[in-house]
Design an enzyme around this catalytic site. Structure first.
Site, PDB file in Angstrom:
ATOM      1  N   HIS A  78       0.863  -1.186   0.000  1.00  0.00           N
ATOM      2  CA  HIS A  78       0.000   0.000   0.000  1.00  0.00           C
ATOM      3  C   HIS A  78       0.893   1.228   0.000  1.00  0.00           C
ATOM      4  CE1 HIS A  78      -3.639   2.299   0.916  1.00  0.00           C
ATOM      5  NE2 HIS A  78      -2.869   3.038   1.695  1.00  0.00           N
ATOM      6  N   ARG A 164     -12.784  14.206   6.517  1.00  0.00           N
ATOM      7  CA  ARG A 164     -11.441  14.694   6.895  1.00  0.00           C
ATOM      8  C   ARG A 164     -10.882  15.608   5.822  1.00  0.00           C
ATOM      9  NH1 ARG A 164      -8.225   9.502   7.400  1.00  0.00           N
ATOM     10  NH2 ARG A 164      -6.452  10.890   7.542  1.00  0.00           N
ATOM     11  N   LYS A 183      -8.513  -0.978   6.234  1.00  0.00           N
ATOM     12  CA  LYS A 183      -8.772  -1.448   4.858  1.00  0.00           C
ATOM     13  C   LYS A 183      -7.900  -2.651   4.510  1.00  0.00           C
ATOM     14  CE  LYS A 183      -8.362   2.758   3.434  1.00  0.00           C
ATOM     15  NZ  LYS A 183      -8.240   4.047   2.813  1.00  0.00           N
TER      16      LYS A 183
HETATM   17  N1  URA Z   1      -4.431   6.673   2.745  1.00  0.00           N
HETATM   18  C1  URA Z   1      -5.551   6.185   3.329  1.00  0.00           C
HETATM   19  O1  URA Z   1      -6.099   5.177   2.908  1.00  0.00           O
HETATM   20  N2  URA Z   1      -6.037   6.821   4.392  1.00  0.00           N
HETATM   21  C2  URA Z   1      -5.489   7.934   4.907  1.00  0.00           C
HETATM   22  O2  URA Z   1      -5.985   8.457   5.872  1.00  0.00           O
HETATM   23  C3  URA Z   1      -4.340   8.428   4.280  1.00  0.00           C
HETATM   24  C4  URA Z   1      -3.822   7.781   3.200  1.00  0.00           C
END
Ligand code: URA
Length: 404
Positions: A78, A164, A183
């Site tokens: 990621h 956010r 996630k």
């Molecule tokens: N990537 C994400 O999935 N969430 C965040 O808060 C920042 C970067």
């Protein structure tokens, strides 16, 4: 109760799991309003969270939606998001070519950072909406799948992330850690490599914040019995020489065909070596030898072709706009800076990215950097080439290159 919870966090006190559940699940179900959640997020941003609060919140996030769990071990990567970041397109086939399965749920781009799914969709025919059965079959047969999310993974994150974004609370380390790790855990990855981008073109601007984020994500990983490794990589300057969807696929192909020897290639080798090391339980040094051999021998490129074909993409029909603008330097000198954020915004203005989630993107447009930071340039030499389908203000583009 709502105001009490906000006040408690505002005063720096610790919230119980019950309080967090009440507030966040209430928001998911429309019982807590945006303005109330915004106040709590800001309090979290300023006062932080304890590890226990972070684990609790991650758990609430995960439980807000569905989960994936395909049989067998998977290694995932990621990136916290950057400009010109096409590393997934390069790394996934390398890692899969070495027998380590990669099943990746990727996203679309929003704002000045691009998304892997948009890049892949620039390949005509390429399917990104695979069903669970198709994902499982493809994983078994070729060991590599990149698809968009089919299930509703962590819907709470989608809501909170959007809020956010418009309330100045994107930069909270506990909230970033919760968002990413929920996630990754919900998508079923057993071993997770996180590339934390740091610099003006990234969410995280300072090295010390990246270190904090890395520690926190590792702790969350331990809590869920997942192996997490983090790398911190620079995002002051765009990654590689291409920004824009088809252009980035072409750049990825060039690396896989062993035609380039540059920072992007080195970074991909490093990231892929970590993933192979995790997947095979071998040292990073041993993994690196295998990774380099996979690129050199063409094995990684063959896996890329197999993967694109399996998902019905036709690489021969990949297209870039035939309308090109060469942006030339007004002076001679040394290139000191090419801001990743400015280049990212330029690519969005050309149509390569989105401002709103619903925006359509043009896969054929983008920017090719003919010069990089540290290069010398002569007056009238080409700095970059724009692939366009609309009018562009060239003067704005010239200013992105700081030449001394
Ligand atoms: N990537 C994400 O999935 N969430 C965040 O808060 C920042 C970067």
């Amino acid at each position: 109760m709502i105001v009490e919870i906000i006040n408690k966090k505002r005063l720096g006190k610790i919230l119980s799991k019950k309080e967090l559940e009440y507030f966040f699940n209430g928001y998911l179900h429309g019982e807590i309003m945006d303005y109330q959640m915004s106040a709590l997020l800001m309090a979290i941003c300023i006062k932080g969270m304890t590890d226990k609060e972070i684990f609790d919140l991650t758990d609430i996030f995960i439980k807000s939606g569905e989960r994936f769990d395909f049989p067998g071990i998977e290694v995932d990567k990621h990136s916290t998001g950057g400009v010109g970041d096409k590393t997934t397109l390069i790394i996934a086939p390398i890692v899969a070519s070495l027998g380590v399965p990669v099943v990746k749920m990727s996203g679309r781009g929003l704002g000045f950072t691009g998304g892997t799914i948009d890049k892949l969709e620039s390949i005509p025919g390429f399917r990104t909406n695979l069903t669970d059965d198709e994902i499982e079959k493809q994983k078994k047969e070729i060991g590599i799948v990149i698809t968009s999310q089919t299930k509703d993974l962590v819907p709470l994150d989608k809501l909170i992330y959007a809020l956010r974004d418009v309330t100045g609370t994107t930069e909270s380390i506990p909230l970033i850690a919760t968002s990413i790790m929920s996630k990754k855990i919900a998508s079923g990855a057993d071993k997770i490599l996180i590339d934390i981008k740091v610099g003006n073109g990234a969410l995280i601007k300072k090295e010390k914040d990246a270190k904090k984020l890395a520690q926190l994500m590792k702790k969350i990983g331990e809590f869920y019995h997942r192996e997490v490794r983090c790398m911190t990589t620079n995002m002051d300057t765009p990654l590689g020489t291409s920004i824009g969807n088809s252009l980035e696929v072409i750049e990825a192909i060039n690396i896989l065909q062993n035609k380039e020897d540059n920072y992007l290639r080195d970074l991909c080798i490093e990231l892929a070596s970590e993933m192979v090391s995790m997947g095979k339980d071998i040292s990073v040094e041993k993994a690196k030898i295998q990774v380099e051999e996979s690129i050199r021998s063409g094995k990684a490129y063959q896996k890329f072709l197999e993967f694109i074909k399996y998902q019905e993409g036709d690489i021969q029909r990949l297209e870039v706009s035939n309308q090109k603008i060469e942006v030339r330097s007004k002076r001679s000198g040394l290139i000191k800076k090419i801001s990743a954020e400015d280049i990212g915004n330029l690519s969005v203005s050309l149509g390569a990215g989105r401002i709103d989630k619903e925006d359509q993107i043009d896969p054929t447009v983008g920017i090719l950097l003919n010069k990089g930071v540290g290069d010398r340039v002569l007056e009238k030499e080409i700095l970059c080439t724009l692939y366009v389908n609309k009018e562009v203000n060239i003067e704005q583009v010239e200013k992105i290159f700081v030449i001394e």
